[in-house]
Design an enzyme around this catalytic site. Structure first.
Site, PDB file in Angstrom:
ATOM      1  N   SER A  40     -11.613   7.093  -4.143  1.00 38.96           N
ATOM      2  CA  SER A  40     -12.446   5.897  -4.030  1.00 38.96           C
ATOM      3  C   SER A  40     -13.742   6.269  -3.347  1.00 38.96           C
ATOM      4  CB  SER A  40     -11.730   4.822  -3.207  1.00 38.96           C
ATOM      5  OG  SER A  40     -12.607   3.761  -2.873  1.00 38.96           O
ATOM      6  N   TYR A  97      -7.542   1.707   4.171  1.00 40.76           N
ATOM      7  CA  TYR A  97      -7.559   2.190   2.790  1.00 40.76           C
ATOM      8  C   TYR A  97      -8.481   3.396   2.658  1.00 40.76           C
ATOM      9  CZ  TYR A  97      -8.695   2.144  -2.229  1.00 40.76           C
ATOM     10  OH  TYR A  97      -8.917   2.479  -3.540  1.00 40.76           O
TER      11      TYR A  97
END
Length: 252
Positions: free
Chosen positions: A139, A152
């Site tokens: 990501s 995250y």
């Protein structure tokens, strides 16, 4: 495409979103797909859509013994694995002060430990053969601070570091390890995160997020195309690389 046609490819997280798009894209270019996910219904739907069919394997990427058995089954039924895509992932958002231990351990297990467990199998199998490619879908949050995504982001940063470090270990053996880091991409995970995904395009100054310069959300197919490039012989001299697919959102 050279390097993909006929290759046995294991794709995790293949029941939906980016993982499904990757499996479908690689199959269209001739790969023989072993699709892996903990969601058997979504997995079955993916495999039904694959050109040439594929192998559906319900599995948990955090289960060391299960992953070893899974690779054994793939190689017994399809042949030696030449391509692996870590696309399994999970997300929980919110201020770090409100992050539960349960959410943290779940993200750490899937997003980081899963990459380690899969990576070990890649090293043990592809390394002695002297060929192969591993691609981790991480990501852009791993490389730039994001409010309400600290936990995250940390797990995805771990995934990036694991993949690149493994790439350094395996490079002398002829195995390439790369990372694709998407930004906001129109998947079920994104739509569960926000009621208005389009707002991500314009940005959020209150949270220091600049938006997407190209003016649209990414599509899973955009990420899949990047994965395919890194898997192909067109990228034969690329390893330990992180390719951002985020429409310019990280300004890099």
């Amino acid at each position: 495409m050279d390097g993909i046609d006929g290759a046995v490819a294991v794709v995790t997280g293949a029941a939906s979103g980016v993982g499904r798009a990757v499996a479908l894209d690689l199959a269209r270019h001739g790969a023989r797909i072993a699709a892996v996910d903990i969601d058997p219904e979504g997995l079955a739907q993916t495999v039904r859509s694959l050109e040439g069919g594929g192998l559906a394997l319900a599995g948990d990427v955090t289960d060391t013994g299960g992953v070893e058995a899974l690779f054994d089954q793939v190689e017994a039924e399809l042949g030696p694995v030449a391509l692996v895509v870590n696309a399994a992932g999970t997300l929980a958002t919110g201020p770090l002060a409100e992050c539960s231990d349960q959410d943290w351990h779940r993200m750490l297990a899937v997003n980081a430990t899963g990459v380690l467990v899969i990576g070990r199998e890649v090293a043990r199998r592809m390394g002695p053969r002297g060929r192969g490619s591993l691609i981790t879908v991480a990501s852009n949050a791993a490389g730039v601070p994001r409010a309400n995504m600290a936990a995250y982001a940390a797990t995805k940063a771990a995934a990036v570091a694991l993949t690149k470090s493994l790439g350094l270990e395996l490079a002398p053996l002829g195995v390439r390890c790369n990372v694709v880091s998407p930004g906001s991409t129109d998947t079920p995970m994104l739509r569960a995160m926000t009621p208005d995904p389009q707002a991500l395009v314009t940005g959020d100054p209150a949270h220091f997020k600049v938006g997407i310069p190209l003016g649209r959300l990414g599509q899973p197919e955009d990420v899949a195309a990047a994965v395919r490039f890194l898997a192909s012989d067109a990228a034969r001299h690329i390893t330990m690389h992180e390719l951002y697919v985020d429409g310019g959102a990280t300004l890099r």
